[in-house]
Design an enzyme around this catalytic site. Structure first.
Site, PDB file in Angstrom:
ATOM      1  N   LYS A  52     -14.417 -19.643  11.790  1.00 14.82           N
ATOM      2  CA  LYS A  52     -13.492 -18.549  12.105  1.00 14.82           C
ATOM      3  C   LYS A  52     -13.888 -17.900  13.427  1.00 14.82           C
ATOM      4  CE  LYS A  52     -12.377 -18.084   7.279  1.00 14.82           C
ATOM      5  NZ  LYS A  52     -12.644 -17.493   5.988  1.00 14.82           N
ATOM      6  N   GLN A  96     -15.628 -12.582   3.535  1.00 18.37           N
ATOM      7  CA  GLN A  96     -15.721 -13.960   3.068  1.00 18.37           C
ATOM      8  C   GLN A  96     -16.020 -13.989   1.564  1.00 18.37           C
ATOM      9  OE1 GLN A  96     -15.117 -16.757   5.038  1.00 18.37           O
ATOM     10  NE2 GLN A  96     -15.253 -17.839   3.086  1.00 18.37           N
ATOM     11  N   ASP A 119      -6.249 -11.688   5.511  1.00 16.37           N
ATOM     12  CA  ASP A 119      -6.255 -12.729   4.476  1.00 16.37           C
ATOM     13  C   ASP A 119      -5.020 -12.642   3.573  1.00 16.37           C
ATOM     14  OD1 ASP A 119      -8.216 -14.659   4.553  1.00 16.37           O
ATOM     15  OD2 ASP A 119      -9.761 -13.407   3.603  1.00 16.37           O
TER      16      ASP A 119
END
Ligand code: NAD
Length: 277
Positions: A52, A96, A119
């Site tokens: 990322k 995460q 997200d």
């Protein structure tokens, strides 16, 4: 002839488009910055986080990285999220997953401002998707739609079957196909006669987390098959939830594993990071 849907190539194209957009916005004084938080040092998570950060760097999106110790308390994590929510330099926040067992993932997801929820996991983002309002959309299913569109695969009016009802893939996938006017059936582990339901599909999206579950008995001739699954086999090679070789000749188009849906997830994360530029 079966079309192999090349997610790697499409993902690269999207990243290049975003790179151009970010450069143009920079010239107007507008920038994007992703804050990535990792708790503990699970090796797989570290690989994802690094990918990322690399994608941000390639596109020109700023990134801030927070590597917290495994024993970080939930309160400490929440207070970091609070400060990032308030930080005008930060446009997106990503925690995460999975988190260590002593931290409640739902509480953490809910603490991220829906304005920075790149997200797309916050209940506000999920709600917006379900009622057709603008908001952040979960990256993997968004990537599937992008692949279908870029390969000119019509969704409207098509029989779409999604196998798997997880909050991050299956459910938002079904909502997105519905938004594109597909006729959607959402299957799961309690679905009766899964083979017959899948065999109806013009577009079959599989996200079950079971290696090679879907073989030729589940696929209609001419169907488009999208394989979200990813597994490492004993011989070290990767495979999906679909038995690729077994269904290949039946399909009009199929995503390979690797190189299909996988690379699209990160491209859509980058797209989400640029959403409010
Ligand atoms: P999950 O385990 O959260 O959900 C699996 C779903 O499949 C559940 O809803 C369950 O009801 C259903 N299911 C399980 N066995 C079934 C069966 N035999 N018949 C019908 N339904 C069944 O998984 P997930 O997070 O949605 O991930 C699914 C797969 O996609 C995994 O292999 C995961 O690694 C992969 N994945 C890939 C990406 C990517 O970027 N390519 C992103 C997320 C997940």
């Amino acid at each position: 002839m079966t079309v192999i849907i090349d997610g790697k190539a499409v993902s690269k194209r999207i990243k290049d488009e975003l790179k151009e957009l970010v450069a143009n916005k920079k010239a107007q004084g507008k920038t994007a910055c992703l804050a990535v938080i990792q708790v503990g040092n699970d090796p797989a998570s570290s690989v994802y986080v690094n990918n990322k950060k690399k994608a941000c760097e390639y596109i020109g999106i700023g990134s801030k990285s927070y590597e917290l110790k495994e024993e970080t308390s939930q309160e400490e994590l929440l207070s970091l999220i609070d400060s990032l929510n308030e930080d005008d330099d930060v446009s997106g926040i990503l925690v995460q997953l999975p988190l260590p067992g002593h931290i409640n993932e739902d509480t953490v997801i809910r603490r991220i401002s829906p304005k920075k929820d790149v997200d797309g996991f916050h209940p506000m983002s999920v709600g917006a998707l379900s009622i057709g309002e603008d908001g952040f959309v979960s990256c993997t299913p968004q990537g599937v739609i992008e692949l279908l569109k870029r390969y000119d695969i019509e969704i409207s009016g098509k029989e779409c079957v999604v196998v798997g009802r997880s909050n991050i893939v299956g459910k938002p996938m079904a909502m997105l196909l519905l938004r594109e006017n597909g006729t959607v059936t959402l299957c799961h582990s309690k679905t009766r006669d899964l083979k017959a339901v899948c065999k109806r599909a013009d577009i079959l999206v599989v996200a079950v987390g079971k290696p090679k579950l879907i073989d030729h008995e589940y696929v209609k001739e001419g169907a488009v098959v999208i394989d979200v699954g990813i597994h490492r086999m004993e011989n070290g090679k990767l495979c999906g939830d679909v038995d690729y070789e077994d269904v290949y000749d039946l399909c009009s188009a199929i995503t390979p594993v690797p190189g299909g849906v996988g690379p699209m997830t990160i491209a859509m994360l980058m797209k989400n990071c640029c959403k409010n530029l």
